[in-house]
Design a protein around this motif. Structure first.
Motif, PDB file in Angstrom:
ATOM      1  N   UNK A   4       1.349  -1.639   0.108  1.00 15.99           N
ATOM      2  CA  UNK A   4       0.077  -0.239  -0.281  1.00 15.99           C
ATOM      3  C   UNK A   4       0.322   1.260   0.228  1.00 15.99           C
ATOM      4  N   UNK A   5       1.545   0.864   0.635  1.00 20.64           N
ATOM      5  CA  UNK A   5       2.643   2.537   1.390  1.00 20.64           C
ATOM      6  C   UNK A   5       3.649   2.780  -0.341  1.00 20.64           C
ATOM      7  N   UNK A   6       3.634   1.754  -1.095  1.00 22.74           N
ATOM      8  CA  UNK A   6       4.632   1.342  -2.895  1.00 22.74           C
ATOM      9  C   UNK A   6       3.605   2.036  -3.767  1.00 22.74           C
ATOM     10  N   UNK A   7       2.003   2.076  -3.633  1.00 21.05           N
ATOM     11  CA  UNK A   7       0.977   2.213  -4.199  1.00 21.05           C
ATOM     12  C   UNK A   7       1.310   4.008  -3.928  1.00 21.05           C
ATOM     13  N   UNK A   8       0.808   4.201  -2.832  1.00 26.24           N
ATOM     14  CA  UNK A   8       0.376   5.248  -2.013  1.00 26.24           C
ATOM     15  C   UNK A   8       1.867   6.271  -3.440  1.00 26.24           C
ATOM     16  N   UNK A   9       3.405   5.733  -3.247  1.00 25.31           N
ATOM     17  CA  UNK A   9       4.556   6.471  -3.856  1.00 25.31           C
ATOM     18  C   UNK A   9       4.139   6.607  -4.835  1.00 25.31           C
ATOM     19  N   UNK A  10       3.469   5.578  -5.808  1.00 24.04           N
ATOM     20  CA  UNK A  10       3.621   5.356  -6.733  1.00 24.04           C
ATOM     21  C   UNK A  10       2.731   6.664  -7.647  1.00 24.04           C
ATOM     22  N   UNK A  11       1.562   7.103  -6.571  1.00 25.46           N
ATOM     23  CA  UNK A  11       1.157   8.292  -7.159  1.00 25.46           C
ATOM     24  C   UNK A  11       1.907   9.473  -7.776  1.00 25.46           C
ATOM     25  N   UNK A  12       2.593   9.915  -6.466  1.00 21.44           N
ATOM     26  CA  UNK A  12       3.563  10.628  -6.433  1.00 21.44           C
ATOM     27  C   UNK A  12       4.362  10.984  -7.255  1.00 21.44           C
ATOM     28  N   UNK A  13       5.131   9.635  -8.114  1.00 23.88           N
ATOM     29  CA  UNK A  13       6.375   9.236  -8.781  1.00 23.88           C
ATOM     30  C   UNK A  13       5.363   9.727  -9.592  1.00 23.88           C
TER      31      UNK A  13
END
Length: 302
Positions: A4-13
Motif C-alpha cells: 500500500x505504501x508503494x502504491x501511494x508513492x507511485x501516485x506521487x512518482x
C-alpha cells in the motif's frame, strides 16, 4: 505483491515525472541504475537494493510509473491544447500550471504499479516457466502507452511505413550491430581477462541500460541522439545468459550482436507502425525490450 505504501508513492512518482517531463524522469532512472549497479559491484548490497529496487525501478523513477505517467500526462496536455505534440515527453509539464495534467500522470503512475505487480509479476516473472519471463517495466510501459492512446482518442495505427528506408535503415542496422558488439565485447573481454563473473555479471545489463538512459540527456538538449537502451540491455542480457548457459565467450559475443540487432529492428518497426503520429508516445524501445527479453529467456533460461 501490492504494498500500500508503494502504491501511494507511485501516485506521487507519476505526478513528479509529469511535472519534470517523462524523458527527464527516465534519464534520472539511468542515473540511479548506474549508481545501484556500481554499489552492487562494490559489495554494498543494501545500498544497491535501495538505489535499484526503490528508486531507479521503484515508485520514484521506475519507468512503468514515472515514464508511463509522463507519457500519459503529455498526451492529456495535447488533448487540452497545451502541447503541440502529445508525443513530446521532453517538456516539463508543471510549466503549464494545470493541475489536471499532473494528476493524470499520478493516475497512470498508479496504473503502472498495479499492472506490473498484478499482471507481469504474476504471469511473466518465472511463475509459469523460467522460459516465460519478460522485462516488467518495459512490458508495463508499452501496455500503459496503448491505454493512453486509446483513452485520449488517438489512432492506434499512425503510420504507413513499417521500417526505415535507405540511410536511416542502414544507420539502425549499423548501430544495432556495433553497439551490441561493444557491449558484448566488454563483457566477454573482461571474463577472458580473468574478471570473476560474480563481480559484475548480475548487474551488467542494468549498468549498461543505465548508461544508455543517461545518454538520452543529449536528446533532451535537442541533439539527434539515437536512443539505444533497448539495444544495449538486450545485448548485455544475451551475453550474460548465453555465457552462463554455454560457457563459450565466442557464443556470448555472437548472441549479443544477433539479439541486439533484432532489438534495434523491432524498435524501428514499432516506431513506424505505432509511434509516428503526434497523439501520444508509444515507446519503441519498450516494445523491443519486452519482446526480446522473452526471447533471451526462452533461449537461455537462468
Amino acid at each position: 505483491m501490492i504494498e500500500i505504501l508503494s502504491l501511494i508513492a507511485a501516485f506521487g512518482g507519476g505526478v513528479f515525472a509529469a511535472s519534470i517531463g517523462g524523458l527527464p524522469a527516465f534519464i534520472l532512472t539511468g542515473v540511479f541504475a548506474i549508481s545501484g549497479s556500481v554499489a552492487g559491484m562494490c559489495g554494498a548490497a543494501d545500498a544497491s537494493n535501495v538505489l535499484l529496487n526503490f528508486i531507479a525501478f521503484g515508485p520514484f523513477f521506475g519507468p512503468h510509473i514515472a515514464f508511463g505517467g509522463g507519457v500519459a500526462a503529455s498526451a492529456f496536455a495535447k488533448k487540452k491544447g497545451l502541447l503541440e505534440s502529445g508525443a513530446d515527453t521532453a517538456t516539463a509539464l508543471s510549466g503549464f500550471n494545470d493541475p489536471s495534467v499532473l494528476l493524470v500522470g499520478g493516475v497512470f503512475g498508479v496504473i503502472g504499479y498495479l499492472f506490473k505487480e498484478l499482471v507481469v509479476m504474476n504471469v511473466f516473472a518465472g511463475t509459469i516457466s523460467n522460459r516465460l519471463i519478460t522485462d516488467a517495466p518495459g512490458f508495463t510501459v508499452f501496455c500503459s502507452a496503448i491505454v493512453v492512446r486509446l483513452v485520449f482518442g488517438g489512432k492506434l495505427r499512425t503510420g504507413t511505413e513499417v521500417l526505415s528506408k535507405g540511410n536511416a535503415l542502414a544507420t539502425t542496422v549499423l548501430i544495432g550491430i556495433t553497439y551490441s558488439l561493444v557491449v558484448g565485447g566488454v563483457y566477454t573481454g573482461a571474463i577472458a581477462a580473468g574478471v570473476p563473473v560474480e563481480a559484475f555479471g548480475g548487474v551488467y545489463p542494468t549498468l549498461i541500460f543505465g548508461m544508455a538512459a543517461v545518454g538520452l540527456i543529449f536528446a533532451e538538449f535537442g541533439q539527434p541522439f539515437f536512443g539505444c537502451h533497448h539495444i544495449v540491455i538486450i545485448a548485455a542480457e544475451a551475453a550474460v545468459q548465453s555465457y552462463a548457459t554455454t560457457g563459450s565467450l565466442y557464443m556470448a559475443l555472437l548472441m549479443s550482436v544477433i539479439f541486439g540487432l533484432i532489438a534495434a529492428m523491432l524498435a524501428d518497426f514499432e516506431g513506424h507502425f505505432l509511434n509516428s503520429g503526434t497523439d501520444s508516445h508509444i515507446d519503441p524501445p519498450a516494445f523491443a525490450i519486452l519482446i526480446m527479453t522473452f526471447v533471451v529467456n526462452a533461449c537461455f533460461p537462468m
